[in-house]
Scaffold this motif. Structure first.
Motif, PDB file in Angstrom:
ATOM      1  N   MET A  11      10.023   1.102   1.558  1.00 46.06           N
ATOM      2  CA  MET A  11      10.034   2.108   0.487  1.00 46.06           C
ATOM      3  C   MET A  11      10.788   3.293   1.115  1.00 46.06           C
ATOM      4  O   MET A  11      10.207   3.860   2.223  1.00 46.06           O
ATOM      5  CB  MET A  11       8.868   2.408  -0.238  1.00 46.06           C
ATOM      6  CG  MET A  11       8.280   1.283  -1.257  1.00 46.06           C
ATOM      7  SD  MET A  11       6.705   1.782  -1.824  1.00 46.06           S
ATOM      8  CE  MET A  11       7.283   3.153  -2.917  1.00 46.06           C
ATOM      9  N   ASP A  12      11.740   3.803   0.700  1.00 46.11           N
ATOM     10  CA  ASP A  12      12.376   5.053   1.184  1.00 46.11           C
ATOM     11  C   ASP A  12      11.687   6.235   0.508  1.00 46.11           C
ATOM     12  O   ASP A  12      10.975   5.900  -0.524  1.00 46.11           O
ATOM     13  CB  ASP A  12      13.918   4.768   1.146  1.00 46.11           C
ATOM     14  CG  ASP A  12      14.389   4.976  -0.247  1.00 46.11           C
ATOM     15  OD1 ASP A  12      13.633   5.023  -1.233  1.00 46.11           O
ATOM     16  OD2 ASP A  12      15.644   4.697  -0.457  1.00 46.11           O
ATOM     17  N   GLU A  13      12.113   7.339   0.659  1.00 45.35           N
ATOM     18  CA  GLU A  13      11.712   8.674   0.334  1.00 45.35           C
ATOM     19  C   GLU A  13      11.939   8.809  -1.165  1.00 45.35           C
ATOM     20  O   GLU A  13      10.826   9.003  -2.071  1.00 45.35           O
ATOM     21  CB  GLU A  13      12.272   9.876   0.871  1.00 45.35           C
ATOM     22  CG  GLU A  13      11.745  11.057   0.302  1.00 45.35           C
ATOM     23  CD  GLU A  13      12.379  12.486   0.813  1.00 45.35           C
ATOM     24  OE1 GLU A  13      12.441  13.621   0.440  1.00 45.35           O
ATOM     25  OE2 GLU A  13      13.399  12.271   1.778  1.00 45.35           O
ATOM     26  N   LEU A  14      12.963   8.173  -1.713  1.00 40.21           N
ATOM     27  CA  LEU A  14      13.450   8.228  -3.089  1.00 40.21           C
ATOM     28  C   LEU A  14      12.128   7.415  -4.104  1.00 40.21           C
ATOM     29  O   LEU A  14      11.766   7.417  -5.121  1.00 40.21           O
ATOM     30  CB  LEU A  14      14.730   8.165  -3.651  1.00 40.21           C
ATOM     31  CG  LEU A  14      15.253   7.946  -4.871  1.00 40.21           C
ATOM     32  CD1 LEU A  14      14.683   9.367  -5.698  1.00 40.21           C
ATOM     33  CD2 LEU A  14      16.666   7.619  -5.094  1.00 40.21           C
ATOM     34  N   ASP A  15      12.170   6.133  -3.366  1.00 36.12           N
ATOM     35  CA  ASP A  15      11.213   5.145  -3.976  1.00 36.12           C
ATOM     36  C   ASP A  15       9.810   5.576  -4.084  1.00 36.12           C
ATOM     37  O   ASP A  15       9.198   5.468  -5.107  1.00 36.12           O
ATOM     38  CB  ASP A  15      11.289   3.861  -2.920  1.00 36.12           C
ATOM     39  CG  ASP A  15      12.472   2.864  -3.253  1.00 36.12           C
ATOM     40  OD1 ASP A  15      13.010   3.252  -4.114  1.00 36.12           O
ATOM     41  OD2 ASP A  15      12.594   2.186  -2.231  1.00 36.12           O
ATOM     42  N   LYS A  16       9.528   6.638  -2.988  1.00 35.39           N
ATOM     43  CA  LYS A  16       7.870   6.919  -3.072  1.00 35.39           C
ATOM     44  C   LYS A  16       7.886   7.979  -4.159  1.00 35.39           C
ATOM     45  O   LYS A  16       6.799   8.082  -4.901  1.00 35.39           O
ATOM     46  CB  LYS A  16       7.478   7.652  -1.811  1.00 35.39           C
ATOM     47  CG  LYS A  16       7.488   6.615  -0.502  1.00 35.39           C
ATOM     48  CD  LYS A  16       7.168   7.168   0.642  1.00 35.39           C
ATOM     49  CE  LYS A  16       7.169   6.041   1.727  1.00 35.39           C
ATOM     50  NZ  LYS A  16       7.054   6.882   3.013  1.00 35.39           N
ATOM     51  N   LYS A  17       8.975   8.696  -4.174  1.00 36.75           N
ATOM     52  CA  LYS A  17       8.914   9.780  -5.212  1.00 36.75           C
ATOM     53  C   LYS A  17       9.113   9.158  -6.798  1.00 36.75           C
ATOM     54  O   LYS A  17       8.279   9.908  -7.573  1.00 36.75           O
ATOM     55  CB  LYS A  17      10.224  10.898  -5.062  1.00 36.75           C
ATOM     56  CG  LYS A  17      10.032  11.929  -6.036  1.00 36.75           C
ATOM     57  CD  LYS A  17      11.159  13.053  -5.587  1.00 36.75           C
ATOM     58  CE  LYS A  17      10.690  13.957  -4.557  1.00 36.75           C
ATOM     59  NZ  LYS A  17      11.766  15.143  -4.364  1.00 36.75           N
ATOM     60  N   LEU A  18       9.761   8.367  -6.754  1.00 37.46           N
ATOM     61  CA  LEU A  18       9.817   7.771  -8.153  1.00 37.46           C
ATOM     62  C   LEU A  18       8.434   7.127  -8.696  1.00 37.46           C
ATOM     63  O   LEU A  18       8.053   7.110  -9.724  1.00 37.46           O
ATOM     64  CB  LEU A  18      10.649   6.294  -8.315  1.00 37.46           C
ATOM     65  CG  LEU A  18      12.347   6.936  -8.561  1.00 37.46           C
ATOM     66  CD1 LEU A  18      13.150   5.760  -8.452  1.00 37.46           C
ATOM     67  CD2 LEU A  18      12.354   7.479 -10.022  1.00 37.46           C
ATOM     68  N   ASN A  19       7.766   6.445  -7.794  1.00 40.72           N
ATOM     69  CA  ASN A  19       6.410   5.643  -8.060  1.00 40.72           C
ATOM     70  C   ASN A  19       5.201   6.872  -8.207  1.00 40.72           C
ATOM     71  O   ASN A  19       4.583   6.669  -8.842  1.00 40.72           O
ATOM     72  CB  ASN A  19       6.084   4.962  -6.728  1.00 40.72           C
ATOM     73  CG  ASN A  19       6.483   3.349  -6.881  1.00 40.72           C
ATOM     74  OD1 ASN A  19       6.005   2.676  -7.650  1.00 40.72           O
ATOM     75  ND2 ASN A  19       7.717   3.044  -6.283  1.00 40.72           N
ATOM     76  N   ASP A  20       5.565   8.055  -7.391  1.00 37.64           N
ATOM     77  CA  ASP A  20       4.496   8.836  -7.622  1.00 37.64           C
ATOM     78  C   ASP A  20       4.420   9.659  -8.820  1.00 37.64           C
ATOM     79  O   ASP A  20       3.516   9.811  -9.516  1.00 37.64           O
ATOM     80  CB  ASP A  20       4.445  10.065  -6.453  1.00 37.64           C
ATOM     81  CG  ASP A  20       4.000   9.267  -4.926  1.00 37.64           C
ATOM     82  OD1 ASP A  20       3.233   8.319  -5.255  1.00 37.64           O
ATOM     83  OD2 ASP A  20       4.507   9.898  -4.370  1.00 37.64           O
ATOM     84  N   THR A  21       5.781  10.032  -9.359  1.00 35.49           N
ATOM     85  CA  THR A  21       6.100  10.783 -10.493  1.00 35.49           C
ATOM     86  C   THR A  21       6.009   9.944 -11.884  1.00 35.49           C
ATOM     87  O   THR A  21       5.716  10.372 -12.834  1.00 35.49           O
ATOM     88  CB  THR A  21       7.539  11.375 -10.315  1.00 35.49           C
ATOM     89  OG1 THR A  21       7.485  12.211  -8.994  1.00 35.49           O
ATOM     90  CG2 THR A  21       7.809  12.348 -11.500  1.00 35.49           C
TER      91      THR A  21
END
Length: 703
Positions: free
Chosen positions: A1-11
């Motif tokens: 998971m890249d940074e954008l993946d993490k942000k999408l999953n968190d948000t």
């Protein structure tokens, strides 16, 4: 998971999934992406690998058990008969059979056209009747021998989100930068943005525009295999893709027999696939399309208002560089002749499909993106409930070459970009300027091609521009044609030959036998050379023709034939925009029919937009009956973009036809100079040029 993946999953927890899961199950099934992701969201909306593996097994099992392949229809029917009922995933259609006065459902892959369906299902899901919807549907077997059907629908659940929270969606957007959100949208449609140039990314966003902006019309022509129709067949349950053969006014706009609105009343976007193959048997369809593309409304006996956007996608088999450098061809070359300049002028944008990469696994993403159905719901919500036009109008400043339809097209394209990329707040000045530049380029591409096709200067203002916040004017060019003089300064060439035009009426001397009035002779006039694909009927030098017509004064004798409204006044209507007819006797059935024939003659001039009838009445006149007939005529003329105004004057006596190009036609008996035929099956009963006349004088003169 890249940074954008993490942000999408968190948000957006539970609203995203890994897109490589889709690629793994997509092959071998003819199921749209939004349907597959609906199933994936049920079982695989997680970032835990074990849960995703288990979810994949559940999805594959569900497809195996519930999705019917076309060659397995008989086995599926047997399964329902054996088990009593079974649940399927398929596209469901409902049609009304007038002869039987009932509705029947069908599944695309179940091979039965007579599946009983309860009223509540098609009442709650009206798109079942117009194009069909994908659904989880439970079929039951009917064991009653007396019934004329074997299967019935017991339950039907459309494959789409039951609830969508737009406020939650916009709050989540605030956590992302513009470029992060752009990447998230592209990953949601299965593409990896890092593999695409910024310009190509903008093209993909532009493809989504009709899904968020109502009454947005665009065209994309390009090579095969670039995914032009993907968003309309796979991405959204609110879009429908139709082939050219389905382009009828009843299917698209309004079915008079059923009194039902067509596809434009049920779908956010109606996309025409392989637009070069559109076949329009009824010219009325194109006229209605023009009205609808212009303002989202049309008249078919009653005025219909709808929000649907129209997308035109197709292939172009010519070298773009050769086309832009050619004096003979333009980038609208693949379009059928029915889609004329008036249709083209209603395109807000022309997306350069030749710049799009071919479909390839190289460009697919393995990262997280929104569940397709979730993003489609966000777009649908904005399509129906948000309007950014005023916001854009306050910020945008366009150059002097921008004309009415240019301005509207550019603004609507910018509105679409704001809805897709900035659903929560306005963009920065630099971002806004980027969208304006792109929108202006796409509109310029439309106008450049029309300017090449049109031999005069109607579309010559192609140097479209906008002003930055610092006041600098920026002229926008299309990269493929910037240095092509054949496109930037198309030649206004002359013809060596003349176009066949009707010659001016000289002196009409009728013969005792059936004759035609002398043809209209026209002095040779300069005309413009046009490519083979251009409709030369649009290019006749009207002013030269009008100037060369002569005044006429003649008498039609009793029993003469060879006279029609077309032969007497047709040539004098050229170039006119309005006609006023004064005739005190448009009251009886046959007199009103004569007036209808007169209107049909006027329509052949193509330029006339208004007919005004001033007629009389007396105590015996059935005004209500006349009003009903005139209203019917008025509506049919409106469908052809011609306004009819009827005025009553009890004191009127003279008969006169005044044309706004300077000609006046006086017929002593008005329109009613024909004899009643001896029988309705004799020659002349229908063709008025063969009908015997009453004696009357005709004067045609300039005023």
């Amino acid at each position: 998971m890249d940074e954008l993946d993490k942000k999408l999953n968190d948000t957006f927890d539970g609203k995203v999934l890994r897109k490589d899961l889709l690629h793994r199950i997509k092959k071998g099934t003819n199921v749209p992406t939004f349907v597959l992701e609906f199933l994936l969201a049920k079982y695989c909306a997680s970032n835990d690998q074990a849960e995703m593996d288990a979810g994949m097994e559940a999805v594959l099992s569900s497809l195996q058990e519930n999705y019917v392949r076309p060659d397995e229809a008989n086995a599926a029917q047997s399964k329902v008969a054996t088990k009593g009922k079974h649940r399927f995933i398929d596209k469901v259609h409902v049609r009304y059979v007038e002869k039987e006065k009932r509705h029947w459902a069908s599944l695309e892959n179940f091979n039965s056209q007579r599946i009983a369906i309860g009223e509540k299902f098609y009442r709650d899901n009206d798109r079942l009747l117009e194009g069909g919807i994908w659904a989880e549907v439970t079929l039951a077997h009917n064991d009653i021998d007396e019934d004329d059907y074997a299967f019935s629908i017991e339950d039907l659940r459309p494959i789409q989100l039951s609830r969508f929270d737009f406020e939650r969606y916009t709050e989540g957007r605030a956590s992302f930068t513009r470029d992060q959100w752009l990447a998230s949208v592209l990953r949601s449609v299965g593409l990896e943005p890092s593999k695409l140039s910024k310009r190509v990314q903008m093209h993909y966003i532009a493809r989504l525009a009709p899904l968020v902006e109502p009454n947005y019309n665009y065209i994309e022509l390009g090579p095969r295999g670039t995914g032009k129709s993907y968003f309309f067949s796979e991405f959204s349950p609110y879009a429908t893709l139709i082939s050219g053969g389905q382009a009828t006014k009843a299917t698209l706009f309004y079915n008079n027999a059923r009194r039902k609105v067509g596809l434009v009343g049920y779908w956010d976007t109606v996309a025409f696939d392989e637009v070069g193959g559109i076949k329009v048997r009824d010219p009325d369809t194109i006229q209605i399309m023009k009205d609808f593309m212009a303002n989202g409304r049309f008249s078919r006996g009653a005025e219909v208002i709808a929000d649907a956007s129209l997308s035109f996608v197709g292939n172009i088999d010519l070298s773009v560089q050769q086309v832009v450098n050619s004096n003979e061809f333009d980038l609208f070359q693949p379009l059928p002749p029915e889609l004329d300049l008036a249709v083209m002028d209603r395109f807000a944008a022309y997306i350069p499909g030749w710049e799009m990469p071919k479909n390839s696994s190289e460009f697919l993403t393995n990262n997280y993106g929104f569940i397709t159905d979730y993003l489609a719901e966000a777009f649908h919500y904005q399509f129906k409930h948000t309007n950014r036009y005023e916001e854009v109008s306050k910020r945008i400043k366009l150059g002097k070459s921008i004309e009415g339809r240019d301005e509207k097209g550019i603004k609507k394209t910018v509105c679409a970009f704001l809805k897709i990329l900035h659903p929560n707040e306005p963009p920065t000045d630099d971002e806004f300027a980027e969208y304006v530049a792109y929108a202006t380029e796409c509109r310029r591409r439309v106008k450049e091609q029309m300017n090449k096709r049109k031999p005069d200067d109607e579309f010559a203002k192609i140097n479209l521009s906008y002003f930055t916040v610092t006041g600098e004017e920026v002229v926008v060019f299309c990269p493929e044609s910037k240095d092509a003089s054949a496109t930037q300064e198309p030649a206004r060439r002359r013809l060596n030959q003349t176009v066949d035009l009707p010659p001016p009426i000289v002196d009409v001397q009728p013969q005792p036998k059936v004759t035609q009035p002398s043809p209209v002779a026209v002095e040779p006039a300069e005309v413009v050379a046009v490519p083979a694909h251009t409709n030369t009927s649009q290019l006749a030098p009207v002013s030269a023709q009008i100037q060369s017509l002569k005044e006429q004064h003649f008498t039609i004798l009793y029993g003469d034939s060879g006279y029609s409204y077309d032969s007497i006044m047709g040539p004098y209507l050229q170039g006119a925009k309005s006609v006023v007819i004064e005739d005190p006797y448009i009251r009886m059935q046959h007199q009103i029919q004569n007036f209808v024939r007169f209107c049909e003659t006027v329509l052949k001039a193509t330029t006339i937009k208004k007919i005004c009838l001033i007629t009389g009445y007396d105590d015996k006149t059935q005004l209500a009956e006349i009003a009903e007939k005139m209203e019917e005529l008025k509506q049919s003329l409106l469908e052809l973009d011609v306004e009819l105004e009827v005025k009553l004057n009890a004191n009127i006596h003279d008969r006169e036809i005044r044309i706004d190009n300077g000609w006046t036609v006086k017929i002593g008996r008005g329109l009613d100079f024909y004899q009643k035929p001896g029988g309705w099956f004799e020659v002349g009963a229908n063709d008025m040029s063969l009908r015997k006349c009453l004696e009357t004088k005709v004067d045609v003169f300039r005023t």
